[in-house]
Design a protein around this motif. Sequence first.
Motif, mmCIF file in Angstrom:
data_model
loop_
_atom_site.group_PDB
_atom_site.id
_atom_site.type_symbol
_atom_site.label_atom_id
_atom_site.label_comp_id
_atom_site.label_asym_id
_atom_site.label_seq_id
_atom_site.Cartn_x
_atom_site.Cartn_y
_atom_site.Cartn_z
ATOM 1 N N HIS A 4 -0.328 -2.037 -17.012
ATOM 2 C CA HIS A 4 0.775 -2.092 -15.110
ATOM 3 C C HIS A 4 -0.014 -2.844 -13.624
ATOM 4 O O HIS A 4 0.784 -3.016 -12.708
ATOM 5 C CB HIS A 4 0.258 -0.609 -15.151
ATOM 6 N N TYR A 5 -0.753 -3.339 -14.208
ATOM 7 C CA TYR A 5 -1.917 -4.215 -12.956
ATOM 8 C C TYR A 5 -0.900 -5.598 -12.318
ATOM 9 O O TYR A 5 -0.127 -5.390 -11.322
ATOM 10 C CB TYR A 5 -2.989 -4.715 -13.583
ATOM 11 N N PHE A 6 -0.231 -6.329 -13.472
ATOM 12 C CA PHE A 6 0.696 -7.419 -13.085
ATOM 13 C C PHE A 6 2.483 -6.776 -12.726
ATOM 14 O O PHE A 6 2.689 -7.299 -12.227
ATOM 15 C CB PHE A 6 1.303 -8.088 -15.125
ATOM 16 N N VAL A 27 -15.775 -6.798 3.731
ATOM 17 C CA VAL A 27 -14.898 -5.595 4.274
ATOM 18 C C VAL A 27 -13.957 -5.955 3.217
ATOM 19 O O VAL A 27 -13.109 -5.486 2.450
ATOM 20 C CB VAL A 27 -14.776 -5.507 6.011
ATOM 21 N N LEU A 28 -13.079 -7.586 3.367
ATOM 22 C CA LEU A 28 -12.034 -8.064 2.734
ATOM 23 C C LEU A 28 -12.802 -7.772 0.959
ATOM 24 O O LEU A 28 -10.890 -7.467 0.596
ATOM 25 C CB LEU A 28 -12.385 -9.229 2.689
ATOM 26 N N THR A 29 -13.149 -8.615 0.593
ATOM 27 C CA THR A 29 -13.253 -7.859 -0.897
ATOM 28 C C THR A 29 -13.018 -6.518 -0.934
ATOM 29 O O THR A 29 -12.603 -6.158 -1.951
ATOM 30 C CB THR A 29 -15.213 -8.671 -1.279
ATOM 31 N N THR A 30 -13.450 -5.449 -0.671
ATOM 32 C CA THR A 30 -13.622 -3.935 -0.783
ATOM 33 C C THR A 30 -11.879 -3.997 -0.111
ATOM 34 O O THR A 30 -11.853 -3.469 -0.970
ATOM 35 C CB THR A 30 -14.809 -3.660 0.924
ATOM 36 N N ALA A 31 -11.783 -4.493 0.432
ATOM 37 C CA ALA A 31 -10.307 -4.330 0.767
ATOM 38 C C ALA A 31 -8.959 -4.794 -0.611
ATOM 39 O O ALA A 31 -8.081 -3.914 -1.274
ATOM 40 C CB ALA A 31 -9.629 -4.804 1.889
ATOM 41 N N TYR A 32 -9.755 -6.033 -0.846
ATOM 42 C CA TYR A 32 -8.969 -6.708 -2.147
ATOM 43 C C TYR A 32 -8.955 -5.464 -3.308
ATOM 44 O O TYR A 32 -8.326 -4.968 -3.928
ATOM 45 C CB TYR A 32 -9.048 -7.689 -1.861
ATOM 46 N N ILE A 33 -10.335 -5.231 -3.502
ATOM 47 C CA ILE A 33 -10.916 -4.807 -4.974
ATOM 48 C C ILE A 33 -9.343 -3.287 -4.209
ATOM 49 O O ILE A 33 -8.895 -2.120 -5.792
ATOM 50 C CB ILE A 33 -11.635 -5.044 -4.996
ATOM 51 N N SER A 34 -9.980 -2.408 -3.442
ATOM 52 C CA SER A 34 -9.355 -1.001 -3.276
ATOM 53 C C SER A 34 -7.132 -1.175 -3.583
ATOM 54 O O SER A 34 -7.210 -0.500 -4.199
ATOM 55 C CB SER A 34 -9.784 -0.743 -1.665
ATOM 56 N N GLN A 35 -6.907 -2.667 -3.085
ATOM 57 C CA GLN A 35 -6.000 -2.635 -3.120
ATOM 58 C C GLN A 35 -4.974 -2.908 -5.018
ATOM 59 O O GLN A 35 -4.406 -2.088 -5.473
ATOM 60 C CB GLN A 35 -4.996 -4.278 -2.525
ATOM 61 N N ALA A 36 -6.379 -3.646 -5.285
ATOM 62 C CA ALA A 36 -6.094 -3.793 -7.273
ATOM 63 C C ALA A 36 -6.467 -2.044 -7.431
ATOM 64 O O ALA A 36 -5.497 -2.252 -9.080
ATOM 65 C CB ALA A 36 -6.756 -4.648 -7.937
ATOM 66 N N VAL A 37 -6.717 -1.594 -7.513
ATOM 67 C CA VAL A 37 -7.211 -0.567 -8.517
ATOM 68 C C VAL A 37 -6.948 0.953 -7.704
ATOM 69 O O VAL A 37 -6.926 1.906 -8.799
ATOM 70 C CB VAL A 37 -9.145 -0.163 -8.585
ATOM 71 N N THR A 38 -6.111 0.913 -6.169
ATOM 72 C CA THR A 38 -5.649 1.798 -6.404
ATOM 73 C C THR A 38 -4.164 2.608 -6.484
ATOM 74 O O THR A 38 -3.753 1.751 -6.413
ATOM 75 C CB THR A 38 -5.490 1.844 -4.479
ATOM 76 N N PRO A 39 -3.866 3.503 -6.963
ATOM 77 C CA PRO A 39 -3.355 3.432 -7.587
ATOM 78 C C PRO A 39 -1.427 3.415 -7.025
ATOM 79 O O PRO A 39 -1.777 4.103 -5.832
ATOM 80 C CB PRO A 39 -2.838 5.196 -8.259
#
Lengths: 165, 252
Positions: B157-159, B237-249
């Motif tokens: 579903h990520y894609f 911060v940007l690393t965290t933000a990018y990861i949160s974008q990817a993992v947050t439903p």
Amino acid sequence: MGGNPIQFDWTLVATIISFLLLVWLLKAKAWGPLMKVMEERRTHIESMLSQAENERLQAEQIKREYQEEMRKARQEAQEVIAKATKVSEQRAAEILAESHEEAEKIKKSALVDIERERDRAISEVKAQVADLSVLVAEKIIRQKLDLKGQGDLIEQFIQEVGEMQ
Amino acid sequence: MADETVLWHLGNMTFHARTLINTWLVMAAILIFCLIGVRNLTSGKPGKMQNVMEWIVDFVKTLVSDNMNYEQGRPLLGYLLTLIMFVFFSNMVSVIPNLTFGLFENFHIDFAHLNEIFARQEYFSAAPTSDINVTMALALLTIILVVSLGIKTKGAHYFHHFVEPNPVFAIIHLIDLLAKPLTLAFRLFGNIFAGEILVKVIWMLPGISVLPGVLPQVVWLAFSIFIGAIQAYVFTVLTTAYISQAVTPSEH
């Protein structure tokens, strides 16, 4: 400055490997234990807080119970006093009634006694009067009673004694 | 000035020698710093170093919990902590003067070109982060984390988000995905590299030897420390933000 500062080569790979190694090392040696300790402190503080909260609740409970008991005791005392007052009043009334009754009884028996005494006295008087009458009659007869008037006197006397009955 | 990049050769692979040496020095410094910090760990009253370490951990923790579900972000803490420490310490290298005093030149130690790496003409050490290879390595790790965590939490579903709201947007999403590591790497590299260039430029101010540059240099180095801290923060911060974008439903 010579050369292009942007040159990619295997340094990139070496850096990735080195960095991942550093991440692994620090995770195992520094962050892991450190966060464990922080977590321990957090849970410790949490448990202390909840314990304090529990104790506060207990204290409140005890206070409430104590107040309830105080209230009950006061109420009971009030009840006891009220009951005692009522009982004593009742008792007083009873005693009063009893004494009235007693007095009545005594009065009645006294009246009965008086009645009886009077009856006795009357009957005694009657007997004596009879005796006396006999004696008087005897005397009169013996001394040959001459005066008619005296006979009337005696008659009257007897009459009077009879009326006293 | 040693203009040529000193290279190590291994087979037909080349490595930037100064960058790697400084990277490892920085890592050693971080290790020593952290190991001192966790030497006397206690859950009671922490010591001074433990306090500093806990402050850093709390800082990153807040950063993570601000950006995403903390439970999801927790396994990342170790990585993010190491990242911010490494970038910050690396950036600080460029304000540390070269204190070897030509030692390696005097003793002619040719091993691994050490005399070239610590050449006398270098007034200041080179920060690992002023090499695009290092910043790109970190940025690639970030984007690998983003994609792999995205797939791990959302599966195939990520894609799906690549074709949101329309398949035409796939190209934009693809550019976005590529731009993320590029901007991360070049921002950090540019800031630190430019800082080092300016250090050298300030020494070139006209006058007797380096004397005219002393005062501006002090100001610039102070500002460099600030920039270094800010860039370390931004990268994390940007690393965290990018990861949160990817993992947050997604909301849909």
